[in-house]
Design a protein around this motif. Sequence first.
Motif, PDB file in Angstrom:
ATOM      1  N   TYR A 172     -68.790  83.297  41.253  1.00 16.53           N
ATOM      2  CA  TYR A 172     -70.141  83.299  41.818  1.00 16.53           C
ATOM      3  C   TYR A 172     -70.741  81.907  41.671  1.00 16.53           C
ATOM      4  N   HIS A 173     -70.808  81.186  42.777  1.00 13.38           N
ATOM      5  CA  HIS A 173     -71.346  79.834  42.742  1.00 13.38           C
ATOM      6  C   HIS A 173     -72.866  79.883  42.735  1.00 13.38           C
ATOM      7  N   CYS A 174     -73.476  79.221  41.770  1.00 12.36           N
ATOM      8  CA  CYS A 174     -74.922  79.148  41.725  1.00 12.36           C
ATOM      9  C   CYS A 174     -75.333  77.932  40.913  1.00 12.36           C
ATOM     10  N   GLU A 175     -76.588  77.581  41.024  1.00 13.56           N
ATOM     11  CA  GLU A 175     -77.116  76.464  40.258  1.00 13.56           C
ATOM     12  C   GLU A 175     -77.148  76.817  38.771  1.00 13.56           C
ATOM     13  N   PRO A 176     -77.031  75.811  37.897  1.00 14.23           N
ATOM     14  CA  PRO A 176     -77.071  76.084  36.454  1.00 14.23           C
ATOM     15  C   PRO A 176     -78.299  76.880  36.025  1.00 14.23           C
ATOM     16  N   SER A 177     -79.463  76.602  36.648  1.00 14.31           N
ATOM     17  CA  SER A 177     -80.677  77.341  36.302  1.00 14.31           C
ATOM     18  C   SER A 177     -80.545  78.823  36.634  1.00 14.31           C
ATOM     19  N   GLN A 178     -79.850  79.120  37.741  1.00 17.86           N
ATOM     20  CA  GLN A 178     -79.629  80.518  38.112  1.00 17.86           C
ATOM     21  C   GLN A 178     -78.625  81.173  37.191  1.00 17.86           C
ATOM     22  N   SER A 179     -77.637  80.422  36.733  1.00 16.34           N
ATOM     23  CA  SER A 179     -76.655  80.981  35.803  1.00 16.34           C
ATOM     24  C   SER A 179     -77.333  81.386  34.499  1.00 16.34           C
ATOM     25  N   LEU A 206     -73.214  78.369  28.660  1.00 15.76           N
ATOM     26  CA  LEU A 206     -72.886  78.779  30.025  1.00 15.76           C
ATOM     27  C   LEU A 206     -73.451  77.784  31.030  1.00 15.76           C
ATOM     28  N   GLN A 207     -74.657  77.312  30.792  1.00 13.09           N
ATOM     29  CA  GLN A 207     -75.245  76.312  31.681  1.00 13.09           C
ATOM     30  C   GLN A 207     -74.405  75.051  31.716  1.00 13.09           C
ATOM     31  N   SER A 208     -73.930  74.620  30.555  1.00 15.01           N
ATOM     32  CA  SER A 208     -73.097  73.421  30.474  1.00 15.01           C
ATOM     33  C   SER A 208     -71.778  73.608  31.216  1.00 15.01           C
ATOM     34  N   VAL A 209     -71.153  74.769  31.046  1.00 12.01           N
ATOM     35  CA  VAL A 209     -69.890  75.063  31.731  1.00 12.01           C
ATOM     36  C   VAL A 209     -70.104  75.049  33.246  1.00 12.01           C
ATOM     37  N   THR A 210     -71.194  75.657  33.700  1.00  6.51           N
ATOM     38  CA  THR A 210     -71.500  75.699  35.136  1.00  6.51           C
ATOM     39  C   THR A 210     -71.701  74.297  35.686  1.00  6.51           C
ATOM     40  N   GLU A 211     -72.437  73.472  34.960  1.00  3.38           N
ATOM     41  CA  GLU A 211     -72.681  72.103  35.416  1.00  3.38           C
ATOM     42  C   GLU A 211     -71.388  71.311  35.495  1.00  3.38           C
ATOM     43  N   ASN A 212     -70.543  71.456  34.490  1.00  5.16           N
ATOM     44  CA  ASN A 212     -69.277  70.706  34.488  1.00  5.16           C
ATOM     45  C   ASN A 212     -68.341  71.169  35.592  1.00  5.16           C
ATOM     46  N   TYR A 213     -68.338  72.476  35.874  1.00  8.87           N
ATOM     47  CA  TYR A 213     -67.481  72.997  36.941  1.00  8.87           C
ATOM     48  C   TYR A 213     -67.936  72.451  38.294  1.00  8.87           C
ATOM     49  N   GLN A 214     -69.244  72.427  38.511  1.00  5.05           N
ATOM     50  CA  GLN A 214     -69.758  71.931  39.789  1.00  5.05           C
ATOM     51  C   GLN A 214     -69.434  70.451  39.994  1.00  5.05           C
ATOM     52  N   LYS A 215     -69.426  69.678  38.920  1.00  2.42           N
ATOM     53  CA  LYS A 215     -69.116  68.253  39.022  1.00  2.42           C
ATOM     54  C   LYS A 215     -67.667  68.036  39.438  1.00  2.42           C
ATOM     55  N   LYS A 216     -66.789  68.969  39.082  1.00  9.82           N
ATOM     56  CA  LYS A 216     -65.363  68.816  39.385  1.00  9.82           C
ATOM     57  C   LYS A 216     -65.038  69.242  40.804  1.00  9.82           C
ATOM     58  N   LYS A 217     -65.932  69.975  41.448  1.00  7.37           N
ATOM     59  CA  LYS A 217     -65.636  70.521  42.776  1.00  7.37           C
ATOM     60  C   LYS A 217     -66.295  69.708  43.879  1.00  7.37           C
TER      61      LYS A 217
END
Length: 217
Positions: A172-179, A206-217
């Motif tokens: 589920y792709h979403c912004e870190p704030s939504q995660s 979880l916010q950190s993981v989401t941010e790092n994943y988005q940076k890699k994609k």
Amino acid sequence: MARNKYPEETKNLIIETAMKLFMEKGYDHTSIQDIIENLGGLSKGAIYHHFKSKEEIMWAVADHIYAGSDQILTDTCNRKDLNGREKLATLFRTSLFAPALDEFCNLAPDLLKNSQFLVIYIREVVQKEAPAVVERILEEGIRDGSIQTEYPRELAEVMMLMGDLWLNPMVYHCEPSQSIKKMRFFQHMLRLLGLDIIDDTMLERLQSVTENYQKKK
């Protein structure tokens, strides 16, 4: 051709080579041919002797990454100094803060674009891991009085569906704030069930993981 006397070494070479390429190029941009070209002379047949597809190689890479974490989870389940609720909280914290999670997010595919991989992921995580680990801990908590539920199997599956799919940035792709909002809802839902096992440090993780994943994609 002479028979390979060291099949395990060959298999490990394939896994390590694929992992390196997945890290460098990403799963979606790495082909079987890319892996072959980096195996130092091994043929396509050598790969297909051990793995039927790129998805199978990815699972082998994931197993390699999570090998140490799996042992920690097993040790947690076997601890005698924790009740069922405490084990569940430790299990979630250990899984979320495992270094393997960062490594896996760096190389894993966008699961929504890889339906076959997503099906395997659901089968392994929800249908196998839920009853094997989470349900076992829930039942232990019921016995020791730290958890109250009449539906340990169903609760285990829902927790895994939400924790490993709905909250997973690879699905589920979403912004870190939504995660964070989703994690807070998960926290709220568990508290209503008497399971206060999610704290603010886990929300931040979880916010950190989401941010790092988005940076890699």
